[in-house]
Each structure stands twice: as structure tokens, then as C-alpha cells.
Design a protein around this motif. Structure first.
Motif, PDB file in Angstrom:
ATOM      1  N   GLY A 162       0.792  -1.224   0.000  1.00  0.00           N
ATOM      2  CA  GLY A 162       0.000   0.000   0.000  1.00  0.00           C
ATOM      3  C   GLY A 162       0.821   1.269   0.000  1.00  0.00           C
ATOM      4  N   HIS A 163       0.126   2.356   0.352  1.00  0.00           N
ATOM      5  CA  HIS A 163       0.715   3.690   0.508  1.00  0.00           C
ATOM      6  C   HIS A 163       1.454   4.180  -0.730  1.00  0.00           C
ATOM      7  CE1 HIS A 163       0.605   3.517   5.216  1.00  0.00           C
ATOM      8  NE2 HIS A 163      -0.589   3.461   4.654  1.00  0.00           N
ATOM      9  N   GLY A 164       1.077   3.666  -1.875  1.00  0.00           N
ATOM     10  CA  GLY A 164       1.681   4.145  -3.112  1.00  0.00           C
ATOM     11  C   GLY A 164       3.114   3.722  -3.320  1.00  0.00           C
ATOM     12  N   SER A 215      -3.592  -0.536   0.841  1.00  0.00           N
ATOM     13  CA  SER A 215      -4.362   0.700   0.809  1.00  0.00           C
ATOM     14  C   SER A 215      -5.727   0.366   0.235  1.00  0.00           C
ATOM     15  CB  SER A 215      -3.672   1.762  -0.058  1.00  0.00           C
ATOM     16  OG  SER A 215      -2.618   2.390   0.625  1.00  0.00           O
ATOM     17  N   ALA A 216      -6.755   0.485   1.068  1.00  0.00           N
ATOM     18  CA  ALA A 216      -8.099   0.131   0.617  1.00  0.00           C
ATOM     19  C   ALA A 216      -8.623   1.094  -0.433  1.00  0.00           C
ATOM     20  CB  ALA A 216      -9.058   0.112   1.810  1.00  0.00           C
ATOM     21  N   HIS A 217      -8.106   2.313  -0.423  1.00  0.00           N
ATOM     22  CA  HIS A 217      -8.548   3.341  -1.365  1.00  0.00           C
ATOM     23  C   HIS A 217      -7.361   4.256  -1.616  1.00  0.00           C
ATOM     24  CE1 HIS A 217     -11.053   6.081  -3.532  1.00  0.00           C
ATOM     25  NE2 HIS A 217     -12.196   5.679  -3.011  1.00  0.00           N
ATOM     26  N   GLU A 218      -7.085   4.537  -2.897  1.00  0.00           N
ATOM     27  CA  GLU A 218      -5.979   5.445  -3.211  1.00  0.00           C
ATOM     28  C   GLU A 218      -6.393   6.907  -3.185  1.00  0.00           C
ATOM     29  OE1 GLU A 218      -2.534   4.083  -5.838  1.00  0.00           O
ATOM     30  OE2 GLU A 218      -4.312   3.490  -6.980  1.00  0.00           O
ATOM     31  N   PHE A 219      -7.684   7.181  -3.287  1.00  0.00           N
ATOM     32  CA  PHE A 219      -8.171   8.564  -3.385  1.00  0.00           C
ATOM     33  C   PHE A 219      -7.481   9.299  -4.534  1.00  0.00           C
ATOM     34  CE2 PHE A 219      -8.620   7.617   1.249  1.00  0.00           C
ATOM     35  CZ  PHE A 219     -10.006   7.630   1.290  1.00  0.00           C
ATOM     36  N   LEU A 220      -7.383   8.611  -5.675  1.00  0.00           N
ATOM     37  CA  LEU A 220      -6.762   9.185  -6.860  1.00  0.00           C
ATOM     38  C   LEU A 220      -7.654   8.958  -8.069  1.00  0.00           C
ATOM     39  CD1 LEU A 220      -3.008   8.061  -6.725  1.00  0.00           C
ATOM     40  CD2 LEU A 220      -3.923  10.352  -6.363  1.00  0.00           C
ATOM     41  N   PRO A 221      -7.764   9.925  -8.963  1.00  0.00           N
ATOM     42  CA  PRO A 221      -8.490   9.693 -10.211  1.00  0.00           C
ATOM     43  C   PRO A 221      -7.882   8.515 -10.964  1.00  0.00           C
ATOM     44  CG  PRO A 221      -7.978  12.027  -9.943  1.00  0.00           C
ATOM     45  CD  PRO A 221      -7.223  11.299  -8.882  1.00  0.00           C
ATOM     46  N   GLY A 222      -8.702   7.540 -11.295  1.00  0.00           N
ATOM     47  CA  GLY A 222      -8.213   6.372 -12.012  1.00  0.00           C
ATOM     48  C   GLY A 222      -7.445   5.394 -11.161  1.00  0.00           C
ATOM     49  N   GLY A 223      -7.426   5.605  -9.841  1.00  0.00           N
ATOM     50  CA  GLY A 223      -6.682   4.739  -8.948  1.00  0.00           C
ATOM     51  C   GLY A 223      -7.512   3.609  -8.381  1.00  0.00           C
ATOM     52  N   LEU A 224      -6.928   2.875  -7.462  1.00  0.00           N
ATOM     53  CA  LEU A 224      -7.599   1.735  -6.841  1.00  0.00           C
ATOM     54  C   LEU A 224      -8.673   2.212  -5.865  1.00  0.00           C
ATOM     55  CD1 LEU A 224      -4.453  -0.449  -6.061  1.00  0.00           C
ATOM     56  CD2 LEU A 224      -6.154  -0.897  -7.853  1.00  0.00           C
ATOM     57  N   ALA A 251      -2.262   7.002  -1.169  1.00  0.00           N
ATOM     58  CA  ALA A 251      -1.067   6.794  -1.986  1.00  0.00           C
ATOM     59  C   ALA A 251      -0.116   7.940  -1.708  1.00  0.00           C
ATOM     60  CB  ALA A 251      -1.422   6.760  -3.474  1.00  0.00           C
ATOM     61  N   TYR A 252       1.179   7.638  -1.802  1.00  0.00           N
ATOM     62  CA  TYR A 252       2.184   8.681  -1.584  1.00  0.00           C
ATOM     63  C   TYR A 252       2.283   9.497  -2.865  1.00  0.00           C
ATOM     64  CZ  TYR A 252       6.212  10.853   0.615  1.00  0.00           C
ATOM     65  OH  TYR A 252       7.061  11.750   1.209  1.00  0.00           O
ATOM     66  N   VAL A 253       1.508  10.564  -2.908  1.00  0.00           N
ATOM     67  CA  VAL A 253       1.462  11.469  -4.054  1.00  0.00           C
ATOM     68  C   VAL A 253       1.382  12.888  -3.526  1.00  0.00           C
ATOM     69  CG1 VAL A 253       0.378   9.863  -5.667  1.00  0.00           C
ATOM     70  CG2 VAL A 253      -1.050  11.237  -4.152  1.00  0.00           C
ATOM     71  N   GLY A 254       1.720  13.858  -4.366  1.00  0.00           N
ATOM     72  CA  GLY A 254       1.651  15.252  -3.954  1.00  0.00           C
ATOM     73  C   GLY A 254       0.257  15.803  -4.081  1.00  0.00           C
ATOM     74  N   GLN A 255      -0.715  15.073  -3.589  1.00  0.00           N
ATOM     75  CA  GLN A 255      -2.117  15.480  -3.638  1.00  0.00           C
ATOM     76  C   GLN A 255      -2.760  15.177  -2.289  1.00  0.00           C
ATOM     77  OE1 GLN A 255      -4.167  13.910  -7.155  1.00  0.00           O
ATOM     78  NE2 GLN A 255      -2.197  13.635  -8.168  1.00  0.00           N
ATOM     79  N   ALA A 256      -4.048  15.526  -2.166  1.00  0.00           N
ATOM     80  CA  ALA A 256      -4.734  15.393  -0.883  1.00  0.00           C
ATOM     81  C   ALA A 256      -4.762  13.952  -0.376  1.00  0.00           C
ATOM     82  CB  ALA A 256      -6.152  15.938  -0.992  1.00  0.00           C
ATOM     83  N   SER A 257      -4.608  12.965  -1.262  1.00  0.00           N
ATOM     84  CA  SER A 257      -4.562  11.567  -0.833  1.00  0.00           C
ATOM     85  C   SER A 257      -3.532  11.357   0.262  1.00  0.00           C
ATOM     86  CB  SER A 257      -4.244  10.658  -2.021  1.00  0.00           C
ATOM     87  OG  SER A 257      -4.057   9.324  -1.601  1.00  0.00           O
ATOM     88  N   LEU A 258      -2.384  12.040   0.146  1.00  0.00           N
ATOM     89  CA  LEU A 258      -1.311  11.859   1.115  1.00  0.00           C
ATOM     90  C   LEU A 258      -1.730  12.300   2.510  1.00  0.00           C
ATOM     91  CD1 LEU A 258       1.627  11.070   1.627  1.00  0.00           C
ATOM     92  CD2 LEU A 258       2.293  13.384   0.975  1.00  0.00           C
ATOM     93  N   SER A 259      -2.569  13.328   2.599  1.00  0.00           N
ATOM     94  CA  SER A 259      -3.002  13.827   3.907  1.00  0.00           C
ATOM     95  C   SER A 259      -3.909  12.850   4.635  1.00  0.00           C
ATOM     96  CB  SER A 259      -3.729  15.163   3.742  1.00  0.00           C
ATOM     97  OG  SER A 259      -2.820  16.198   3.488  1.00  0.00           O
ATOM     98  N   ARG A 563      -0.314  19.747   4.578  1.00  0.00           N
ATOM     99  CA  ARG A 563      -0.522  20.893   3.689  1.00  0.00           C
ATOM    100  C   ARG A 563      -1.341  20.539   2.458  1.00  0.00           C
ATOM    101  NH1 ARG A 563       4.463  22.356   3.246  1.00  0.00           N
ATOM    102  NH2 ARG A 563       4.956  21.662   1.137  1.00  0.00           N
ATOM    103  N   VAL A 564      -1.085  19.380   1.845  1.00  0.00           N
ATOM    104  CA  VAL A 564      -1.832  19.049   0.629  1.00  0.00           C
ATOM    105  C   VAL A 564      -3.318  18.882   0.933  1.00  0.00           C
ATOM    106  CG1 VAL A 564       0.077  18.101  -0.704  1.00  0.00           C
ATOM    107  CG2 VAL A 564      -1.130  16.625   0.915  1.00  0.00           C
ATOM    108  N   GLY A 565      -3.654  18.375   2.109  1.00  0.00           N
ATOM    109  CA  GLY A 565      -5.056  18.290   2.496  1.00  0.00           C
ATOM    110  C   GLY A 565      -5.638  19.649   2.811  1.00  0.00           C
ATOM    111  N   LEU A 566      -4.863  20.483   3.509  1.00  0.00           N
ATOM    112  CA  LEU A 566      -5.308  21.836   3.830  1.00  0.00           C
ATOM    113  C   LEU A 566      -5.617  22.623   2.564  1.00  0.00           C
ATOM    114  CD1 LEU A 566      -5.548  24.381   5.684  1.00  0.00           C
ATOM    115  CD2 LEU A 566      -3.061  24.624   5.445  1.00  0.00           C
ATOM    116  N   LEU A 567      -4.715  22.580   1.592  1.00  0.00           N
ATOM    117  CA  LEU A 567      -4.941  23.325   0.356  1.00  0.00           C
ATOM    118  C   LEU A 567      -6.158  22.804  -0.392  1.00  0.00           C
ATOM    119  CD1 LEU A 567      -1.263  23.752  -0.920  1.00  0.00           C
ATOM    120  CD2 LEU A 567      -2.666  25.350   0.394  1.00  0.00           C
ATOM    121  N   GLY A 568      -6.370  21.496  -0.335  1.00  0.00           N
ATOM    122  CA  GLY A 568      -7.567  20.939  -0.958  1.00  0.00           C
ATOM    123  C   GLY A 568      -8.837  21.447  -0.303  1.00  0.00           C
TER     124      GLY A 568
END
Length: 678
Positions: A162-164, A215-224, A251-259, A563-568
Motif C-alpha cells: 500500500g501507501h503508493g 491501501s483500501a482506497h488510493e483517493f486518486l483519479p483512475g486509482g484503486l 497513496a504517496y502522491v503530492g495530492q490530498a490523498s497523502l493527507s 498541507r496538501v489536504g489543507l490546500l484541498g
């Protein structure tokens, strides 16, 4: 909690201390620091301990302070770790992992490896697309790692899917764009995972446990998504013995998923409990571990009683208090030092390649040093005066009282908490109050003489009954910092309110602007949670917010994981940003901003502002320190937290704790001073 039978192993309870990076390693090997840290949580009651991710190949070693399985001394190093954890009655599993595209190769100067040439974030390194030979190397590395963990005497391994990280990069259609036998349809994307599990299983004796973390959910467009991962687990369990299913997410990405991976206080407790529940319902015969913001054992018990999981993993809660399980079982839950879910000293320090620490528990990661200092500090009885009852002052008083010192804590105001008095009133930042409450309760429980509305003798109008600093061996100054507002011409003339951060937070928390929608400019010089918390709370309350910063980025001092979650979240609120700008004046036309970086002289006018919240860089308060030094008391004075230099909660509690311990551990008290404070 009742014991739990995990195939070959009986766990004494249902509590897991899960794997998380510490940066305690040297040459990618576990150290004495690891042994002290993990065995301390085992001694506190955790039934199972999982190591942080053990990188199986040098291409996964972003830095050598993480752990790896490829060093020639790996077996004796992990055997010593196993002995330390087993000696405290807990089971130890090694988490085996390859980070894939997240490993920039800083340690070994290698390229990042991944399924496809997709960076983990904008501007991140473009990874090397793994060849079939590379894949064989990684598979063999997992095999070798499993064999070495067996030779070291660990009780099992947890394979990180998991976790990207790399195996998830192959599993996910969001990151796997291959057109060979390792990409495309699900079964081909699962091929590397199958090969790894086959290799690992071949090296484990029947007595060792085999778990997987997903990771039960990636919280990414087109992801798991959960349905996809349920199918993956269903296919794997048909061919492999899975003793443990550790259900995480993100997933370890520079998006809100990481938060979501290390959910901070903006989330509620156990915010993703539906994921372990889903897998427990799908696979009732497989023991399931729930994880993420399980703040205490009451929440843990609720998950277990609801049937959402068989075991509960509490990481930050046991970093904050390693005796969480033991205290709760002994009826002392009121003594538990609670996690703030602030992410400032745990993952926030990891992000900067620094060793893990904890705002609530300054001893975290330095257990041996702390124990030695506390042992020396319990010698000759001392007296300690603490001036200021913010986080640093409260921590200093608690540390002194724990060491047996006669402790007096004074605060000029009528309540405790310092800046957190107002910060805790903001929506989404309420959990900051946990630190104040826990420190204050412990200080009273340990007999600290707390005097509110009192100043040092001779130091101010509220000082008539204040203590004389000459009567104490040590004086701790935790008087905090202050802000000096910048000169904004025309404010009075044009009727724009200008407030500092504490006044604004107090007004917002008290609902003074309820029903009145303000048009607010928040000027942020620090890039910290001080501004971030205000901006989000204002936006959530419906106010129109302009965030002005002289920096070229938003909230640079807030950890990326938050921060990525905050900005989202801010994207959904009436908040706009004005970067590389500084305010110069208020005119009839609005708040005037100029270029703060390029020197171009360009001007921007915010025309719809009726309130400016000014957050300039803070400055330490030095008035009391100057008075004490002039009186000859300097040698016995300890200046801590923002009173030394304005920083964060991380430094406030750590500095207060260590300064007091070092002072009390010294051989002799400071000499008396000749004259009182003037």
C-alpha cells in the motif's frame, strides 16, 4: 483487552504498534535507539510491534537513516532488535517494502524505480521504468530479506502493498501504464505482487506469520478503489496463506490523498474505519488490523466491539504515551498523555530527514538519554520557578515536578495555554487544547504550585505577591513572543479594522462576527499553522478571505502531509491567495500590495477588504530576561520556547523538557544572586 490467537502466536491483547519511519537508522541498520524506542512501547503494553519499512534493495533507500535488509550485518542487528522487543513480552514483525518512485536515491545515488515513468508529484523525479531484469532483482531482494528476518528470529513479516509504494505502483492503473506482462489487466498488474509473495513464502518457516498491508482506497483519479482492492485480496488469498490483513489507505502522491495517510486533527477520530470493516466483512476468516487516528483505547474498543477489526494499530497515540495500554488497563486513563494529531514532530520532522519526535512526549526517540537524565536529576532536591504558563512553561513545570523538584509556576494572565488559548477555539484546531489540558492536569496532580494573575517580584503591576526569583535554584523563562504590527498608513482614516492573530482568533472563536460576513485580508509572514488555522476557520465561517504572503508558496512551514489536504479544503472555501506580495497601506480604494520578491514595483489593490489580520514575524519577549540578567541571576536562568526564539510547539515542549532535565542533573545548584529584580 482480551488476548488474541494469531495462528502460531498468542497476543496478550489486541493492540499493535504499527510500522512508521523514525530516521533512527545508521547505515540502514537498526540501532540502540530503535531498540529503546520499540521495546519501550512493548513494555507499555503493545502486544505486537511492527518495524518501520525495511527497504529490500538499495534503490529503495532514499536515505541511510531508514532501514534496509541488504547490509552484511543485517541479521545480528535485527536479532538484537527482536531480543529487545521479545524481552518485553511482545511479538515482532518486519515490514518489508520497496518505495519505488518515492525513493529519489539520495543515499545510494540511484534513480527511482517504478512501473512507469510517472513522477510521484509535480516536479518530482521521473522514475526509471523497470525492466524485466529489474523486476527479478527486486523479487529476489524480497526473498533475501524474508530469509534474513527468519534468521534474526523475528515472528513474521508484513509485505507492504500500500501507501503508493512500488508494489502498489504496479497494482494501480493510475501508476502502471505498462503494456507487457506486468501491466494492463488486473491479473498482469498483480504479477509482481504474486512473485514477491511466492519468494517470501518460500523463506518463512511455518512458525512465522505472513501479513500484508494494503491501501483500501488510493483517493486518486483512475486509482484503486475498495472494490478493486477487495478483488486483489480475494485472488491472493486463494494462493497464499495470509495471516494478517493490515488495512490502511492513500497513496504517496503530492495530492490530498497523502493527507489521509496520517490524518491530522482536521479529521475526526478513526475517520476511515469503514475500510477495515469492509475487508472484515469480505474476509471474516482473516484477522484484520484497523489503523489511522485511533486516538485511545476507548475508540479502539469501539472498533473491536463493532466487528470492524480484530486488532487495532495505534502509532501516534503510543508515540505520545508509550504507557497508553498499561495506564488504561490499570484504571489510570486520566494520566494518559494524548496525541494532538498535529503531525508537527512525528512526520513533520521525518519530512526534513530528521529523527522522529513528539510535541506531547519530548522523550520520544530519546528514551535512553531521557532515562539517564531523569535518574541524575532525582538526586539533590532542587527548586524551580517557571515564568509563563504556555506550552513551554507547562512542560517545564511538569518535567521539574516529575524529577522531584519543588516547583512554582506563575502566569501573568488569569488562565493557562499561551497562544493555544485562542488557537484551540478555531474550528478544526480544537485538539490543540489537549496539550494544555493534559499538561495542566499533570502539573496539578504532581503538586506544582500554580499561581495565575501573578508576575515576578518587581517585574510589573501584578507582581506585589509574586515570588522572588532569588529563592529558587533555577528560573525558567517561558514568556513567549510578541508581534509588532507593521505600519499600514491610512488605517484610521479609512476605517479598516486591523487585528493581530490572537485577537482575531479570540473574536472568531467567540462568534463575535456571527451573522456578519467580513472581507478579510490575512497577511502571513511565517507560513505556519498560525495563519493556516485562521484562514481555514474564517473561510469555513463564510467570510471572504484574501491570503497575502511575501513568500512564493503557501504555508511552507506546515508539513506536506497536512498541507496538501489543507490546500484541498481551502479550494472549496471563499479563499484566494496573493503570493510574493506584501501590504504597504490602506487607501480609499482598498489594501495596497506590492511585489515582495522581484522588485518590479508592481502594485495590486484588494478593493473588498474591511478587516486586516496582520501576522508579521514574531519576536521573543526579552524584558524579564534583561531584568534578571541585570540583577545577577543570569547563570540560573533557562530561557525556553518562543522566549528564546519564536518557533513552533515542537521546539517549545522539547526545549523546556530537556533544559530543565539538564539543569536538574547538574552537580550543584547555581550560586545565589546579590540583588532582587528591578
Amino acid at each position: 483487552m482480551r488476548p488474541f490467537d494469531l495462528r502460531t502466536t498468542r497476543l496478550r491483547n489486541r493492540v499493535v504498534f504499527p510500522g512508521h519511519t523514525t530516521n533512527f537508522g545508521v547505515d540502514s541498520l537498526p540501532t540502540q535507539r530503535h531498540r529503546d524506542y520499540l521495546s519501550r512501547r512493548a513494555r507499555g503494553g503493545a502486544a505486537m510491534v511492527v518495524t518501520e519499512a525495511v527497504r529490500v534493495h538499495p534503490t529503495s533507500a532514499g536515505r541511510d537513516s531508514t532501514l534496509g535488509s541488504y547490509h552484511p550485518d543485517v541479521v545480528p542487528a535485527f536479532a538484537a532488535l527482536a531480543d529487545a522487543v521479545h524481552g518485553e513480552g511482545a511479538t515482532l514483525l518486519a515490514q518489508l517494502m520497496h518505495a519505488g518512485r518515492q525513493a529519489a536515491g539520495d543515499s545510494e545515488r540511484t534513480a527511482a524505480w517504478s512501473a512507469s515513468a510517472v513522477p510521484w508529484t509535480y516536479g518530482g523525479p521521473v522514475p526509471h521504468v523497470m525492466t524485466v531484469q529489474d523486476i527479478a532483482v527486486v523479487t529476489e531482494s524480497f526473498r533475501t530479506a524474508a530469509r534474513r528476518m527468519a534468521e534474526a528470529g523475528l515472528d513474521g513479516v508484513e509485505i507492504h502493498l500500500g501507501h503508493g509504494h512500488l508494489l502498489q505502483q504496479f497494482l494501480s492503473p493510475a501508476t502502471n501504464q505498462r503494456d507487457d506482462g506486468y501491466g494492463g489487466a488486473l491479473e498482469r498488474r498483480m504479477r509482481l505482487t504474486r512473485e514477491v509473495l511466492t519468494a517470501v513464502s518460500s523463506q518463512l518457516p511455518d512458525s512465522m506469520l505472513l501479513g500484508i498491508r494494503i491501501s483500501a482506497h488510493e483517493f486518486l483519479p483512475g486509482g484503486l478503489e475498495p472494490d478493486d482492492v477487495v478483488e486483489i485480496v480475494d485472488r491472493l488469498r486463494a494462493d497464499f496463506r495470509i495471516d494478517l490483513l493490515h488495512v490502511s489507505h492513500s497513496a504517496y502522491v503530492g495530492q490530498a490523498s497523502l493527507s489521509t495517510q496520517i490524518a491530522d486533527m482536521s479529521h475526526g477520530p478513526a475517520p476511515y474505519r469503514e475500510f477495515p470493516r469492509r475487508f472484515k466483512q469480505a474476509f471474516p476468516e482473516i484477522p484484520v488490523v484497523a489503523v489511522c487516528r485511533i486516538d485511545d483505547l476507548a475508540i479502539a474498543d469501539d472498533l473491536l466491539e463493532a466487528g470492524d477489526a480484530d486488532l487495532v494499530a495505534l502509532a501516534r497515540a503510543q508515540i505520545a504515551d508509550p504507557d497508553l495500554v498499561r495506564k488504561t488497563a490499570g484504571g489510570r486513563v486520566h494520566e494518559v498523555r494524548r496525541c494532538l494529531a498535529c503531525n508537527q514532530a512525528c512526520i513533520g520532522r521525518i519530512e526534513h530527514n530528521l529523527p522522529l519526535s513528539c510535541v506531547a512526549n519530548p522523550a520520544a526517540g530519546q528514551e535512553r538519554i531521557d532515562l539517564e537524565l531523569r535518574g541524575r536529576a532525582r538526586g539533590e532536591r532542587r527548586s524551580v520557578l517557571v515564568v509563563g504558563a504556555g506550552p513551554a512553561g507547562l512542560q517545564a513545570a511538569v518535567t521539574a515536578a516529575r524529577a522531584g523538584a519543588r516547583t512554582v509556576l506563575i502566569e501573568a494572565r488569569d488562565d493557562v495555554g499561551g497562544q493555544l488559548r485562542s488557537a484551540r477555539t478555531l474550528a478544526g484546531r480544537e485538539r490543540l487544547g489537549v496539550l494544555v489540558d493534559d499538561l495542566y492536569d499533570e502539573a496539578r496532580r504532581r503538586g506544582v504550585d500554580i499561581r495565575l494573575g501573578v508576575e515576578l517580584a518587581g517585574a510589573g503591576p501584578a507582581a506585589a505577591d509574586g515570588p522572588d526569583p532569588r529563592d529558587f535554584d533555577h528560573v525558567v523563562l517561558a514568556t513567549g513572543a510578541t508581534s509588532r504590527g507593521r505600519p499600514l498608513t491610512g488605517v484610521t482614516k479609512h476605517g479598516v479594522d486591523v487585528l493581530d492573530g490572537e485577537t482575531a482568533a479570540t473574536a472568531l472563536g467567540a462568534g463575535e462576527w456571527s451573522g456578519r460576513r467580513r472581507r478579510v485580508a490575512v497577511v502571513d509572514d511565517e507560513g505556519s499553522w498560525i495563519a493556516a488555522g485562521l484562514v481555514e476557520a474564517l473561510g469555513r465561517d463564510g467570510h471572504r478571505v484574501h491570503l497575502v504572503s511575501p513568500a512564493p508558496q503557501l504555508f511552507g512551514r506546515v508539513t506536506l502531509y497536512s498541507r496538501v489536504g489543507l490546500l484541498g479544503r481551502l479550494e472549496a472555501l471563499p479563499v484566494s491567495s496573493h503570493l510574493a506580495r506584501r501590504p504597504v497601506s490602506v487607501t480609499a480604494g482598498g489594501l495596497v500590495l506590492v511585489d515582495a520578491v522581484g522588485g518590479s514595483g508592481s502594485v495590486e489593490v484588494l478593493r473588498d477588504v474591511d478587516l486586516v489580520i496582520d501576522l508579521p514575524a514574531r519576536q521573543a519577549r526579552t524584558d524579564v530576561w534583561v531584568a534578571l540578567e541585570e540583577s545577577g541571576l543570569g547563570p540560573r536562568v533557562l530561557v525556553v520556547g518562543d522566549a528564546l526564539a519564536p518557533r513552533s510547539l515542537v521546539e517549545a515542549t522539547y526545549e523546556a523538557h530537556r533544559a530543565v532535565l539538564h539543569a536538574l542533573a547538574a552537580a550543584t545548584p547555581s550560586p545565589p544572586a546579590p540583588s532582587p529584580v528591578r
